[in-house]
Write a protein that holds these residues in place. Structure first.
Motif, short mmCIF file in Angstrom:
data_model
loop_
_atom_site.label_atom_id
_atom_site.label_comp_id
_atom_site.label_asym_id
_atom_site.label_seq_id
_atom_site.Cartn_x
_atom_site.Cartn_y
_atom_site.Cartn_z
N PHE A 68 -28.54 -53.26 -60.16
CA PHE A 68 -29.57 -53.74 -59.24
C PHE A 68 -30.92 -53.29 -59.77
O PHE A 68 -31.11 -52.11 -60.07
N ALA A 70 -35.16 -53.67 -58.93
CA ALA A 70 -36.20 -54.11 -58.01
C ALA A 70 -37.55 -54.04 -58.72
O ALA A 70 -38.15 -52.96 -58.79
N ASN A 123 -33.61 -56.56 -48.05
CA ASN A 123 -35.06 -56.57 -48.20
C ASN A 123 -35.65 -55.91 -46.95
O ASN A 123 -35.54 -56.46 -45.86
N MET A 131 -35.14 -59.46 -56.44
CA MET A 131 -34.10 -58.54 -56.84
C MET A 131 -33.39 -59.16 -58.04
O MET A 131 -33.02 -60.34 -58.00
#
Length: 222
Positions: A68, A70, A123, A131
């Motif tokens: 992941f 961001a 979010n 993302m």
């Protein structure tokens, strides 16, 4: 979560053959950049545009590991410490429900979730956020691309952020097992408690392994 963290500069990834934009069952739009079809089954890479307060409910991948990323922060990842390697045994059904850690993500933060671990994200801001997700491997036997294609719906543009239809939400759960996924219908189905802290058991972000997937060996060592 500790105040210091090591930012990750995500490498430039050459787009593979164009794939349709997909409105996911949770309301996010998937823009697929690379698939196993063009990189020898190594990974699937998608950039998501996620509406405010949206994200997938807790779930477990049994065939893929996942990163992941961001770019601008704005998300919280939730993750549990235990492994659930059996598709027929889930938290609350054959095993205890999980206590998950809720991890706010800072800009350019990278997190890694091994297969068989309960996880999800949301979010936490009032605006759309990006993302980036990488799943490995992405072979015909392991790929979850067909899951998103079949459970979601094709859209013309990233700006088409709408509420997914009712059947899409149903398919999110009903189709999951076909792709080696245990997908909960709501947050608390698999979860018994939430801890808002960075735990000692948190996996390494395995950034070197991600770079090895994206670059050849020489480039990864630069």
């Amino acid at each position: 979560m500790s105040a210091d963290y090591e930012v990750f500069d995500f490498p430039e990834v050459e787009p593979g053959p164009e794939k349709p934009l997909v409105l996911g069952p949770a309301g996010e739009v998937f823009e697929f950049v690379q698939t196993g079809e063009s990189n020898g089954g190594k990974y699937l890479f998608s950039k998501l545009t996620v509406p405010p307060h949206v994200g997938p409910p807790p779930h477990i991948h049994h065939r893929t590991d996942e990163w992941f990323y961001a770019p601008n922060g704005g998300f919280s990842i939730f993750m549990g410490p235990n492994e659930f390697p059996d598709l027929d045994i889930t938290p609350g059904n054959g095993a205890d429900k999980e206590t998950v850690a809720m991890l706010p993500m800072r800009p350019k933060e990278l997190l890694y979730v091994p297969r068989d671990r309960l996880h999800g994200f949301v979010n936490t801001t009032g605006v759309n956020q990006e993302m980036w997700l990488v799943w490995t491997p992405d072979t015909p036997e392991s790929s979850i691309l067909p899951y998103f294609m079949n459970a979601g719906k094709v859209v013309a543009a990233k700006e088409e952020l709408t509420e997914p239809d009712f059947l899409s939400r149903i398919r999110l759960v009903s189709m999951a097992r076909d792709y080696g996924i245990n997908q909960s219908a709501d947050f608390w189905e698999f979860v018994q408690d939430v801890v808002e802290d960075r735990p000692e058991w948190l996996p390494s972000d395995r950034r070197s392994a991600l770079l090895d997937l994206v670059y050849d060996e020489l480039q990864a060592q630069e």
